[in-house]
Design a protein around this motif. Structure first.
Motif, PDB file in Angstrom:
ATOM      1  N   ASP A 174     -58.894  24.168  24.758  1.00 44.78           N
ATOM      2  CA  ASP A 174     -59.645  23.349  25.701  1.00 44.78           C
ATOM      3  C   ASP A 174     -58.784  23.164  26.950  1.00 44.78           C
ATOM      4  N   PRO A 175     -59.204  23.695  28.113  1.00 43.40           N
ATOM      5  CA  PRO A 175     -58.387  23.565  29.324  1.00 43.40           C
ATOM      6  C   PRO A 175     -58.087  22.120  29.698  1.00 43.40           C
ATOM      7  N   GLY A 176     -58.959  21.195  29.309  1.00 39.50           N
ATOM      8  CA  GLY A 176     -58.744  19.802  29.640  1.00 39.50           C
ATOM      9  C   GLY A 176     -57.724  19.111  28.761  1.00 39.50           C
ATOM     10  N   GLN A 177     -57.364  19.731  27.631  1.00 40.06           N
ATOM     11  CA  GLN A 177     -56.417  19.116  26.704  1.00 40.06           C
ATOM     12  C   GLN A 177     -55.102  19.889  26.587  1.00 40.06           C
ATOM     13  N   ALA A 178     -55.087  21.128  27.049  1.00 41.03           N
ATOM     14  CA  ALA A 178     -53.911  21.977  26.856  1.00 41.03           C
ATOM     15  C   ALA A 178     -52.719  21.487  27.665  1.00 41.03           C
ATOM     16  N   GLN A 179     -51.529  21.627  27.085  1.00 34.30           N
ATOM     17  CA  GLN A 179     -50.314  21.229  27.782  1.00 34.30           C
ATOM     18  C   GLN A 179     -49.132  22.141  27.467  1.00 34.30           C
ATOM     19  N   ASP A 180     -49.389  23.263  26.797  1.00 29.61           N
ATOM     20  CA  ASP A 180     -48.294  24.117  26.380  1.00 29.61           C
ATOM     21  C   ASP A 180     -48.550  25.568  26.757  1.00 29.61           C
ATOM     22  N   ASN A 181     -47.482  26.353  26.755  1.00 29.89           N
ATOM     23  CA  ASN A 181     -47.551  27.732  27.221  1.00 29.89           C
ATOM     24  C   ASN A 181     -48.340  28.631  26.276  1.00 29.89           C
ATOM     25  N   ASN A 182     -48.284  28.376  24.970  1.00 30.31           N
ATOM     26  CA  ASN A 182     -49.038  29.185  24.018  1.00 30.31           C
ATOM     27  C   ASN A 182     -50.533  29.089  24.305  1.00 30.31           C
ATOM     28  N   SER A 183     -51.018  27.860  24.420  1.00 32.89           N
ATOM     29  CA  SER A 183     -52.439  27.650  24.690  1.00 32.89           C
ATOM     30  C   SER A 183     -52.841  28.257  26.024  1.00 32.89           C
ATOM     31  N   ASN A 184     -52.030  28.031  27.046  1.00 30.66           N
ATOM     32  CA  ASN A 184     -52.431  28.437  28.390  1.00 30.66           C
ATOM     33  C   ASN A 184     -52.375  29.938  28.613  1.00 30.66           C
ATOM     34  N   THR A 185     -51.551  30.643  27.856  1.00 30.04           N
ATOM     35  CA  THR A 185     -51.551  32.099  27.955  1.00 30.04           C
ATOM     36  C   THR A 185     -52.921  32.659  27.589  1.00 30.04           C
TER      37      THR A 185
ATOM     38  N   VAL B 196     -62.054  15.188  32.386  1.00 27.74           N
ATOM     39  CA  VAL B 196     -60.638  14.914  32.184  1.00 27.74           C
ATOM     40  C   VAL B 196     -60.292  13.503  32.644  1.00 27.74           C
ATOM     41  N   LEU B 197     -60.923  13.057  33.722  1.00 26.34           N
ATOM     42  CA  LEU B 197     -60.618  11.735  34.289  1.00 26.34           C
ATOM     43  C   LEU B 197     -61.320  10.592  33.573  1.00 26.34           C
ATOM     44  N   ASP B 198     -62.329  10.898  32.791  1.00 21.66           N
ATOM     45  CA  ASP B 198     -63.104   9.859  32.099  1.00 21.66           C
ATOM     46  C   ASP B 198     -62.181   9.036  31.208  1.00 21.66           C
ATOM     47  N   PRO B 199     -62.044   7.723  31.448  1.00 23.49           N
ATOM     48  CA  PRO B 199     -61.104   6.915  30.660  1.00 23.49           C
ATOM     49  C   PRO B 199     -61.474   6.820  29.184  1.00 23.49           C
ATOM     50  N   SER B 200     -62.722   7.171  28.838  1.00 19.75           N
ATOM     51  CA  SER B 200     -63.131   7.117  27.434  1.00 19.75           C
ATOM     52  C   SER B 200     -62.892   8.439  26.707  1.00 19.75           C
ATOM     53  N   PHE B 201     -62.469   9.466  27.423  1.00 18.13           N
ATOM     54  CA  PHE B 201     -62.237  10.777  26.817  1.00 18.13           C
ATOM     55  C   PHE B 201     -61.000  10.702  25.931  1.00 18.13           C
ATOM     56  N   ALA B 202     -61.141  11.053  24.657  1.00 18.32           N
ATOM     57  CA  ALA B 202     -60.030  10.971  23.708  1.00 18.32           C
ATOM     58  C   ALA B 202     -59.898  12.292  22.939  1.00 18.32           C
TER      59      ALA B 202
ATOM     60  N   ALA C 113     -71.818  23.925  30.336  1.00 19.03           N
ATOM     61  CA  ALA C 113     -72.532  22.683  29.992  1.00 19.03           C
ATOM     62  C   ALA C 113     -72.658  22.460  28.495  1.00 19.03           C
ATOM     63  N   SER C 114     -72.580  23.514  27.691  1.00 16.84           N
ATOM     64  CA  SER C 114     -72.768  23.388  26.242  1.00 16.84           C
ATOM     65  C   SER C 114     -71.683  22.564  25.564  1.00 16.84           C
ATOM     66  N   VAL C 115     -70.518  22.366  26.223  1.00 16.23           N
ATOM     67  CA  VAL C 115     -69.440  21.616  25.575  1.00 16.23           C
ATOM     68  C   VAL C 115     -69.809  20.149  25.385  1.00 16.23           C
ATOM     69  N   LYS C 116     -70.786  19.674  26.156  1.00 11.46           N
ATOM     70  CA  LYS C 116     -71.172  18.263  26.059  1.00 11.46           C
ATOM     71  C   LYS C 116     -71.722  17.915  24.687  1.00 11.46           C
ATOM     72  N   ASP C 117     -72.305  18.891  24.003  1.00 14.23           N
ATOM     73  CA  ASP C 117     -72.977  18.617  22.738  1.00 14.23           C
ATOM     74  C   ASP C 117     -72.196  19.103  21.528  1.00 14.23           C
ATOM     75  N   ASN C 118     -70.940  19.536  21.714  1.00 21.37           N
ATOM     76  CA  ASN C 118     -70.184  20.092  20.600  1.00 21.37           C
ATOM     77  C   ASN C 118     -68.704  19.781  20.775  1.00 21.37           C
ATOM     78  N   GLU C 119     -68.192  18.814  20.018  1.00 23.18           N
ATOM     79  CA  GLU C 119     -66.794  18.419  20.148  1.00 23.18           C
ATOM     80  C   GLU C 119     -65.835  19.524  19.717  1.00 23.18           C
ATOM     81  N   LYS C 120     -66.307  20.446  18.879  1.00 25.92           N
ATOM     82  CA  LYS C 120     -65.446  21.501  18.355  1.00 25.92           C
ATOM     83  C   LYS C 120     -65.692  22.839  19.054  1.00 25.92           C
ATOM     84  N   TRP C 121     -66.227  22.800  20.248  1.00 25.94           N
ATOM     85  CA  TRP C 121     -66.604  24.019  20.957  1.00 25.94           C
ATOM     86  C   TRP C 121     -65.441  24.983  21.170  1.00 25.94           C
ATOM     87  N   ALA C 122     -64.215  24.449  21.295  1.00 18.60           N
ATOM     88  CA  ALA C 122     -63.067  25.299  21.626  1.00 18.60           C
ATOM     89  C   ALA C 122     -62.410  25.915  20.399  1.00 18.60           C
TER      90      ALA C 122
END
Length: 567
Positions: A72-83, A146-152, A216-225
């Motif tokens: 998930d580009p909005g959650q990634a923070q490491d080189n393995n994921s981003n590659t 990403v900026l949504d304060p309720s996003f966890a 847009a499909s990610v809105k309805d599926n938490e496990k989309w990634a």
């Protein structure tokens, strides 16, 4: 960006180090440029000898040492994921062969005279991998998500969007409406972005994963990634299969707007956390690439590699730093003098000479060489004489810190690192130095990459290994991660003066003043508070088969195989 890998260094004369290190780094960079930024073109190697093992298809094979924690580009923070993410998604811009931003999903843009408003025009032939058009609304949604304060869980890179007007206020819950954030799709193919302050490197941020669009499909599926069927991207490749802990396969995205320039049909990634196995697989022609940035070459075999495969070996100085972090919320490292003692009591030159052996430079600052400063490199203009290795002074600081804490003996201390044989060698050498020079016993513990990252984020450690590569070519990428509340500040450090220096640097468009403010902040980080313990500045050490062309390694060491091909 968090690095999971460990690299190596060639020997430098210890006495001449301080005068030679920047010259050495520049020579490495110049040598690379002489070959061209596409490393695959640098030498034919043993092409005739290996021709029988050359892949007949347009397939690129590499290894990553650890399972990517998220795609998930909005959650990634490491080189393995981003590659992987950088191959599946594309931002408004992408990095060109020279590391500069070039048009990506946006075909053009305009910037207002005051530098505060960017208007991006998207390509009307840009499509998602399922054939849907990529629209400006997909970017607006992804950024505000990403900026949504309720996003966890809270995205670690939310602060990277704070350049946008009202983004920080919305993320911190000070504004209720996402509509107040300065990003708006004015129509399907036009995205208007308003900034808080002029930001000279904003365009380069558009190729950073936190700024990627989402379907847009990610809105309805938490496990989309987590599944190929639901991970819909807009980049050159798409996820074909993923076998947990074993392998990942990507295939060419036939919906990508620039598909005619994508020659590879497949990218195959094994997941093996053993540098010896990775090198063996490369020698057996089971891999086309080995080493940096998401794999390793064993340090004890590097000399043999240099002798046996000189035309396939690439060593490049890069803008990244290897360091340890102290948890300032846990004993005994809630005491600054104890932190300083531990940092001053190791021999960095011995580490790069005897352990890593692959072009690294001992580090006494946090911002590495290669990052732009006022007119030259920041590291050239700002001396890194923040501290010196001094065993006697380190002993005195440790004694002083223990008195301040009321200790008669130091509490038990554990150093954690993510599982990797090269990280282990460095950790064992450093704890041996602490034992010999300070008389303290430190235990070491290796952890799987995802677990390790979580423990660091949760401040569930005392000392931890860390690595950071530039997200863009400006010192701020190394400075603002330690601001209070930053998603990548996993030390517990909070300092009002430091925070204000960062805010002032954000706010000014005076380039000289910006650099001076960031230099003051680095001094607090490394000298006054010793939140981080710099160890060395990375180099990229990799092997590439002579038939692979077009593999790019940028200024911070990231690999780009999207325009690669088998010849």
């Amino acid at each position: 960006m968090n690095f999971s890998f460990s690299l190596n260094d060639q020997e430098l004369e210890k006495g001449a180090y301080k005068m030679k290190k920047r010259t050495y780094h520049l020579l490495l960079m110049t040598a690379l440029l002489a070959c061209g930024s596409l490393l695959g073109a640098c030498g034919a190697g043993n092409q005739e000898e290996a021709a029988g093992d050359k892949p007949r298809e347009q397939v690129f094979r590499m290894n990553i040492a650890s399972e990517p924690p998220t795609l998930d580009p909005g959650q990634a923070q490491d080189n393995n994921s981003n590659t992987i993410i950088n191959a599946i998604f594309e931002g408004l811009t992408r990095k060109g062969p020279d590391g500069e931003e070039v048009p990506g999903t946006a075909e053009s843009w305009t910037i207002s005279e005051d530098g505060l408003t960017y208007v991006f025009s998207l390509r009307q032939d840009a499509k998602w991998s399922n054939g849907d058009p990529v629209t400006a609304k997909d970017f607006e949604y992804a950024w505000k998500r990403v900026l949504d304060p309720s996003f966890a869980p809270a995205p670690p890179y939310a602060y990277q969007l704070y350049y946008i007007k009202n983004a920080e206020a919305y993320n911190l819950g000070e504004l209720d409406q996402a509509e107040d954030v300065g990003v708006k799709a004015t129509d399907d193919y036009t995205l208007e972005v308003t900034l808080e302050n002029p930001t000279p490197y904003f365009l380069s941020l558009m190729s950073f994963q936190t700024y990627f669009p989402l379907h847009a499909s990610v809105k309805d599926n938490e496990k989309w990634a987590t599944q190929p069927e639901t991970l819909i991207g807009n980049g050159p490749f798409k996820l074909a299969s993923m076998t947990k802990g074993q392998k990942i396969e990507m295939v060419k995205n036939d919906q990508y707007w620039d598909q005619d320039n994508i020659k590879l049909e497949k990218v195959q990634m094994s997941i093996v956390n053993s540098s010896a196995t990775e090198l063996s697989s490369y020698r057996n022609n089971e891999l086309d690439y080995a080493g940096h940035p998401v794999g390793n070459i064993p340090t004890d075999q590097l000399a043999a590699v240099k002798e046996q495969m000189p035309d396939e070996l690439n060593i490049k100085g890069i803008s990244s730093t290897y360091f340890y972090v102290f948890n300032t919320t846990q004993e005994p490292f809630d005491n600054v003098n104890i932190r300083k003692a531990f940092s001053m009591a190791i021999d960095r030159q011995a580490i790069v000479d005897k352990i890593t052996q692959g072009g690294q430079l001992p580090a006494y600052g946090f911002v590495p060489p290669g990052i732009k400063g006022k007119e030259e490199e920041f590291r050239t203009e700002v001396s890194e004489n923040y501290f010196e290795e001094n065993i006697e002074e380190a002993k005195q600081l440790l004694e002083q810190g223990m008195k301040e804490k009321g200790y008669t003996e130091l509490p038990a201390v554990t150093l954690i690192y993510n599982s990797d044989d090269n990280h282990k060698k460095i950790a064992l050498a450093i704890v041996d130095m602490w034992k010999k020079n300070l008389g303290v016993n430190v235990s070491v513990q290796n952890q799987e990459w995802g677990v390790f990252l979580k423990n660091r984020t949760d401040l569930n450690y005392q000392i931890a290994r860390a690595g950071w590569g530039a997200d863009y070519n400006d010192p701020m990428t190394y400075i603002d991660i330690w601001k209070t509340g930053s998603g990548n500040n996993d030390t517990g450090f909070s300092n009002a003066v430091y925070d204000q220096l960062v805010e002032d640097a954000y706010a000014t468009d005076d380039h000289t003043q910006r650099m001076d403010l960031m230099a003051q902040a680095e001094k607090i980080l490394v000298q006054e508070q010793q939140i981080v313990m710099p160890i060395y500045y990375y180099s990229s050490v990799s092997l590439i088969k002579p038939w692979m062309k077009g593999i790019g390694i940028d200024f911070k060491g990231d690999i780009d195989f999207t325009r690669a091909y088998v010849e």
